[in-house]
Design a protein around this motif. Structure first.
Motif, PDB file in Angstrom:
ATOM      1  N   PRO A 133       0.808  -1.221   0.000  1.00  0.00           N
ATOM      2  CA  PRO A 133       0.000   0.000   0.000  1.00  0.00           C
ATOM      3  C   PRO A 133       0.839   1.268   0.000  1.00  0.00           C
ATOM      4  CG  PRO A 133       0.079  -0.883   2.214  1.00  0.00           C
ATOM      5  CD  PRO A 133       0.828  -1.854   1.340  1.00  0.00           C
ATOM      6  N   PHE A 134       2.136   1.150   0.308  1.00  0.00           N
ATOM      7  CA  PHE A 134       3.003   2.322   0.362  1.00  0.00           C
ATOM      8  C   PHE A 134       3.751   2.433  -0.959  1.00  0.00           C
ATOM      9  CE2 PHE A 134       6.730   4.816   1.938  1.00  0.00           C
ATOM     10  CZ  PHE A 134       6.015   5.959   2.254  1.00  0.00           C
ATOM     11  N   THR A 135       3.116   3.099  -1.911  1.00  0.00           N
ATOM     12  CA  THR A 135       3.626   3.243  -3.259  1.00  0.00           C
ATOM     13  C   THR A 135       2.842   4.354  -3.929  1.00  0.00           C
ATOM     14  OG1 THR A 135       3.994   2.090  -5.374  1.00  0.00           O
ATOM     15  CG2 THR A 135       2.005   1.521  -4.177  1.00  0.00           C
ATOM     16  N   PHE A 136       3.300   4.785  -5.111  1.00  0.00           N
ATOM     17  CA  PHE A 136       2.482   5.699  -5.898  1.00  0.00           C
ATOM     18  C   PHE A 136       1.257   4.947  -6.384  1.00  0.00           C
ATOM     19  CE2 PHE A 136       1.528   7.906  -9.995  1.00  0.00           C
ATOM     20  CZ  PHE A 136       1.034   9.072  -9.409  1.00  0.00           C
ATOM     21  N   VAL A 137       0.152   5.648  -6.488  1.00  0.00           N
ATOM     22  CA  VAL A 137      -1.143   5.029  -6.761  1.00  0.00           C
ATOM     23  C   VAL A 137      -1.169   4.230  -8.061  1.00  0.00           C
ATOM     24  CG1 VAL A 137      -2.111   7.046  -7.955  1.00  0.00           C
ATOM     25  CG2 VAL A 137      -3.641   5.493  -6.707  1.00  0.00           C
ATOM     26  N   ALA A 138      -0.285   4.540  -9.012  1.00  0.00           N
ATOM     27  CA  ALA A 138      -0.294   3.850 -10.302  1.00  0.00           C
ATOM     28  C   ALA A 138      -0.101   2.347 -10.157  1.00  0.00           C
ATOM     29  CB  ALA A 138       0.787   4.428 -11.212  1.00  0.00           C
ATOM     30  N   THR A 139       0.672   1.923  -9.166  1.00  0.00           N
ATOM     31  CA  THR A 139       0.892   0.491  -8.950  1.00  0.00           C
ATOM     32  C   THR A 139      -0.425  -0.233  -8.783  1.00  0.00           C
ATOM     33  OG1 THR A 139       2.935   1.063  -7.777  1.00  0.00           O
ATOM     34  CG2 THR A 139       2.129  -1.201  -7.546  1.00  0.00           C
ATOM     35  N   VAL A 140      -1.293   0.340  -7.970  1.00  0.00           N
ATOM     36  CA  VAL A 140      -2.586  -0.278  -7.666  1.00  0.00           C
ATOM     37  C   VAL A 140      -3.588  -0.002  -8.776  1.00  0.00           C
ATOM     38  CG1 VAL A 140      -4.434  -0.410  -5.953  1.00  0.00           C
ATOM     39  CG2 VAL A 140      -2.066  -0.089  -5.213  1.00  0.00           C
ATOM     40  N   ALA A 141      -3.527   1.173  -9.371  1.00  0.00           N
ATOM     41  CA  ALA A 141      -4.440   1.504 -10.467  1.00  0.00           C
ATOM     42  C   ALA A 141      -4.287   0.519 -11.617  1.00  0.00           C
ATOM     43  CB  ALA A 141      -4.194   2.930 -10.947  1.00  0.00           C
ATOM     44  N   THR A 177      11.130  20.579  -1.011  1.00  0.00           N
ATOM     45  CA  THR A 177      11.087  19.186  -0.564  1.00  0.00           C
ATOM     46  C   THR A 177       9.835  18.531  -1.121  1.00  0.00           C
ATOM     47  OG1 THR A 177       9.899  19.789   1.462  1.00  0.00           O
ATOM     48  CG2 THR A 177      12.317  19.704   1.590  1.00  0.00           C
ATOM     49  N   GLY A 178       9.699  17.241  -0.882  1.00  0.00           N
ATOM     50  CA  GLY A 178       8.498  16.514  -1.276  1.00  0.00           C
ATOM     51  C   GLY A 178       8.099  15.530  -0.205  1.00  0.00           C
ATOM     52  N   ILE A 179       6.929  14.929  -0.376  1.00  0.00           N
ATOM     53  CA  ILE A 179       6.473  13.854   0.505  1.00  0.00           C
ATOM     54  C   ILE A 179       6.060  12.691  -0.387  1.00  0.00           C
ATOM     55  CG2 ILE A 179       4.780  13.101   2.209  1.00  0.00           C
ATOM     56  CD1 ILE A 179       4.583  16.020   3.138  1.00  0.00           C
ATOM     57  N   HIS A 180       6.691  11.550  -0.214  1.00  0.00           N
ATOM     58  CA  HIS A 180       6.429  10.365  -1.033  1.00  0.00           C
ATOM     59  C   HIS A 180       6.206   9.151  -0.120  1.00  0.00           C
ATOM     60  CE1 HIS A 180       8.810  13.050  -3.636  1.00  0.00           C
ATOM     61  NE2 HIS A 180       8.084  12.562  -4.608  1.00  0.00           N
ATOM     62  N   TYR A 181       4.980   8.932   0.341  1.00  0.00           N
ATOM     63  CA  TYR A 181       3.695   9.483  -0.074  1.00  0.00           C
ATOM     64  C   TYR A 181       2.877   9.743   1.172  1.00  0.00           C
ATOM     65  CZ  TYR A 181       5.416   7.952  -4.512  1.00  0.00           C
ATOM     66  OH  TYR A 181       6.209   7.771  -5.596  1.00  0.00           O
ATOM     67  N   PRO A 182       2.076  10.820   1.237  1.00  0.00           N
ATOM     68  CA  PRO A 182       1.435  11.188   2.495  1.00  0.00           C
ATOM     69  C   PRO A 182       0.285  10.282   2.923  1.00  0.00           C
ATOM     70  CG  PRO A 182       0.747  12.662   0.731  1.00  0.00           C
ATOM     71  CD  PRO A 182       1.848  11.811   0.171  1.00  0.00           C
ATOM     72  N   ILE A 183      -0.320   9.573   1.966  1.00  0.00           N
ATOM     73  CA  ILE A 183      -1.444   8.685   2.295  1.00  0.00           C
ATOM     74  C   ILE A 183      -1.212   7.335   1.642  1.00  0.00           C
ATOM     75  CG2 ILE A 183      -3.946   8.362   2.248  1.00  0.00           C
ATOM     76  CD1 ILE A 183      -4.228  11.369   1.740  1.00  0.00           C
ATOM     77  N   PRO A 184      -1.096   6.258   2.397  1.00  0.00           N
ATOM     78  CA  PRO A 184      -0.985   4.930   1.782  1.00  0.00           C
ATOM     79  C   PRO A 184      -2.233   4.631   0.944  1.00  0.00           C
ATOM     80  CG  PRO A 184      -0.497   4.835   4.131  1.00  0.00           C
ATOM     81  CD  PRO A 184      -1.077   6.187   3.863  1.00  0.00           C
ATOM     82  N   VAL A 185      -2.069   3.819  -0.080  1.00  0.00           N
ATOM     83  CA  VAL A 185      -3.169   3.597  -1.022  1.00  0.00           C
ATOM     84  C   VAL A 185      -4.401   3.030  -0.330  1.00  0.00           C
ATOM     85  CG1 VAL A 185      -3.862   2.412  -3.138  1.00  0.00           C
ATOM     86  CG2 VAL A 185      -1.540   3.298  -2.913  1.00  0.00           C
ATOM     87  N   HIS A 186      -4.221   2.198   0.684  1.00  0.00           N
ATOM     88  CA  HIS A 186      -5.390   1.581   1.326  1.00  0.00           C
ATOM     89  C   HIS A 186      -6.255   2.594   2.072  1.00  0.00           C
ATOM     90  CE1 HIS A 186      -2.655   1.674   4.769  1.00  0.00           C
ATOM     91  NE2 HIS A 186      -3.670   1.384   5.584  1.00  0.00           N
ATOM     92  N   LEU A 187      -5.721   3.803   2.301  1.00  0.00           N
ATOM     93  CA  LEU A 187      -6.497   4.847   2.969  1.00  0.00           C
ATOM     94  C   LEU A 187      -6.983   5.934   2.014  1.00  0.00           C
ATOM     95  CD1 LEU A 187      -4.455   5.273   6.276  1.00  0.00           C
ATOM     96  CD2 LEU A 187      -6.455   3.828   5.837  1.00  0.00           C
ATOM     97  N   LEU A 188      -6.641   5.823   0.739  1.00  0.00           N
ATOM     98  CA  LEU A 188      -7.128   6.785  -0.247  1.00  0.00           C
ATOM     99  C   LEU A 188      -8.617   6.574  -0.496  1.00  0.00           C
ATOM    100  CD1 LEU A 188      -4.250   6.684  -2.889  1.00  0.00           C
ATOM    101  CD2 LEU A 188      -4.778   8.571  -1.334  1.00  0.00           C
TER     102      LEU A 188
END
Length: 367
Positions: free
Chosen positions: A82-90, A305-316
């Motif tokens: 779940p800790f990845t950019f959303v494209a993995t799950v999409a 700076t950046g944040i990678h990623y602020p919300i895990p996919v399972h909580l989107l």
């Protein structure tokens, strides 16, 4: 200002090569696929120690085609994090399959291999590890589990160009490897782009058709396909930049070592390189329980700076239908709340890294 990435400086350093390559495509009028894309496919596949490369329009498309080539479809399950950019799950969702999550290891930030086997069901068809931030996942246990259960291994290598696992190039260790060439990546296009690499000729044939409307030759549509083709100009640009990737990677690793040294005992957690890993630092990720306040302090000092990623996919909100809730993946949730990405690109100077590091230390003291 200290930029997070500096694409303009990078372009200027190779401007003559890039401009010549682009004008060559304009002169040839091979704007979609064409000779430059074909040459890049061959060169990048060889760079990854794979037999075939299939260039596409985005890293997301690469993942989608890899899953389809592996036969993933409705009713199937694919194990990932779940800790990845959303494209993995999409990409899993696009096939009609379901993403089944495994938490990350709290040190490497990649999939916790000790948790994979218990999530396997009769519907599981593939494991999709993510080589996050440029650090490889622990591939040997993944491959061993996959062999025992007859599963396909698809590497999400979107952030891991040139990374290695125990001396082997990422992308060619599993059955299929997927890369993104989004401009800010270690190897970035001047627009969108992606590629799939594999040494399986049937997977390659299928993906080559799927990226071009499912046709094996013009107007002979064998499969229901997609318009996922790479532009000729992007292929030409990527060929130029691939020649510089080793040098740029060495500089990134040197920058990371300097950050490690300057940020020791600073109050932030710096990255841990796993013993099997040749980390390429797409992201230099530090952690602090006071991440948001620290980011604001750095912003006030003119440091991007950046944040990678602020919300895990399972909580989107978009993926609540998967049925997970807060607390299900505590490591992913904790890292998401603490991670801060510091400036990282080959074009940074040592003086800039020293300034960022000093600002981090001062920021932590002030909180």
């Amino acid at each position: 200002m200290i930029p997070f990435v500096d694409l303009k400086t990078q372009y200027l350093s190779i401007k003559d090569e890039i401009d010549t390559a682009v004008w060559k495509v304009l002169d040839s009028t091979q704007f979609v696929l064409g000779n430059e894309v074909t040459a890049f496919e061959e060169e990048f596949a060889a760079y990854c120690d794979a037999d075939y490369g299939i260039a596409v329009n985005t890293g997301t498309s690469a993942l989608h085609l890899a899953l389809l080539a592996a036969g993933i479809g409705p009713g199937d399950e694919v194990i990932t994090v779940p800790f990845t950019f959303v494209a993995t799950v999409a990409a899993i969702d696009y096939t009609g399959a379901k993403a089944v999550f495994v938490d990350i290891d709290p040190t490497s930030y990649t999939i916790d291999v000790t948790q994979i086997e218990k999530t396997i069901t009769e519907r599981t068809k593939a494991i999709l590890p993510v080589h996050l931030y440029g650090q490889p996942a622990d591939m040997e246990p993944i491959l061993e589990i996959a062999r025992r259960y007859g599963l396909t291994v698809i590497e999400d290598a979107a952030q891991a160009h040139r990374a290695e696992y125990k001396g082997r190039r990422i992308g060619s260790i599993g059955d299929i490897g997927c890369f993104s060439f989004y401009p800010g990546k270690n190897l970035g296009a001047y627009g969108e782009g992606g590629i799939v690499v594999t040494s399986n000729p049937e997977y390659a044939r299928t993906m080559r058709m799927l990226r071009d409307w499912g046709q094996e030759r013009k107007y002979h549509h064998v499969l229901k396909g997609y318009n996922y083709r790479m532009d000729g100009i992007q292929g030409a640009i990527l060929r130029v930049k691939l020649r510089h990737l080793d040098k740029w990677t060495d500089v990134r690793r040197s920058h990371a070592a300097l950050y490690d040294k300057l940020l020791a005992n600073s109050g932030v957690t710096t990255p841990t390189v796993m013993p099997y890993s040749h980390h390429v630092y797409h992201i230099y990720a530090v952690r602090s329980p006071q991440r948001d306040a620290l980011q604001q302090k750095l912003h006030e000092q003119g440091i991007q700076t950046g944040i990678h990623y602020p919300i895990p996919v399972h909580l989107l909100a978009a993926y609540q239908g998967l049925g997970y809730k807060a607390g299900d993946f505590p490591n992913s949730e904790l890292v998401a709340s603490e991670e801060l990405s510091l400036p990282m690109c080959a074009e940074l100077s040592e003086a800039q890294i020293a300034t960022v590091s000093e600002s981090v230390k001062e920021g932590i003291k002030a909180l």
